[in-house]
Design an enzyme around this catalytic site. Structure first.
Site: not given
Ligand code: URA
Length: 229
Positions: A101
């Site tokens: 993310d």
């Molecule tokens: N899980 C999440 O919620 N976000 C990420 O960036 C990676 C794994």
């Protein structure tokens, strides 16, 4: 291929840095100190630079320390993307291996080797990804068991694979998951009645984020790291 070209393809050094490394005796070919940048290197030769075994040129494998506020995308009209952090000599054809993310930091792998990418991202291969998580609420002891049992997230067809949680302190834990579902870690903690405040990926399989890399920096993977997947 010439030795200096081999090192140029397999390390982050510029041509002049490569020549300096050779002059300083920091480059070994099959265990013997290399003398000349024009020395001929064959596919089976083992080249080490400052003690690190270099992968033979061909496919490319990079690790990036992803900073926060950078998108896991090739390009975006308005926001900085991870590929913007790689200089143009190295980035053509690179795929992002398992997206993070925008606000997640840590280890991101990039490659142009589709099969290698698949071995990491396909849940069939059960490749571990370890995240350091900090949370808004204290982490309950019960979370360890719930995650280990394989939680069923709302909207998903199947339950998640069992995940291993190691609680480090009241609001910090390491979570080891073997898949990469959309927002998986945040959704798991949401389902536990908690909220992720910061998320940082420390490792993928046996590949650990190199502590020498500051956020935004990258390097080529070593031959051992590539082979570990
Ligand atoms: N899980 C999440 O919620 N976000 C990420 O960036 C990676 C794994």
């Amino acid at each position: 291929m010439r030795l200096d070209k081999f090192i140029g393809h397999s390390s982050d050094l510029s041509r002049s840095q490569i020549h300096i490394a050779i002059r300083r005796g920091e480059v070994l070919v099959n265990g013997v100190v290399a003398k000349l940048p024009r020395e001929h290197i064959d596919q089976q030769d083992q080249v080490t630079l400052q003690g690190r075994l270099l992968a033979a040129p061909g496919k490319r494998y990079l690790m990036l320390h992803k900073p926060s506020d950078v998108l896991c995308a090739r390009t975006d009209a308005n926001q900085p993307c991870v590929l913007d952090l790689i200089d143009s000599d190295h980035k053509s054809g690179l795929q992002i291996v398992g997206r993070l993310d925008k606000d997640t930091t840590g280890l991101l792998l990039l490659t142009d080797d589709g099969q290698w990418n698949h071995r990491i991202t396909s849940p069939r291969h059960r490749c571990s990804k370890v995240y350091r998580v900090t949370t808004a609420e204290p982490i309950s002891e019960g979370a360890v068991e719930q995650l280990a049992a394989g939680m069923h997230l709302r909207g998903d067809k199947h339950p998640c694979l069992p995940a291993h949680l190691q609680i480090l302190d009241s609001h910090t834990a390491l979570l080891d998951i073997q898949e990469g579902r959309y927002h998986q870690v945040k959704r798991l903690f949401g389902a536990l009645g908690n909220r992720v405040v910061t998320l940082h990926r420390q490792s993928i399989g046996a590949i650990e984020l190199d502590p020498a890399l500051a956020p935004g920096q990258w390097r080529h993977l070593t031959a051992d790291e590539i082979a570990s997947v």
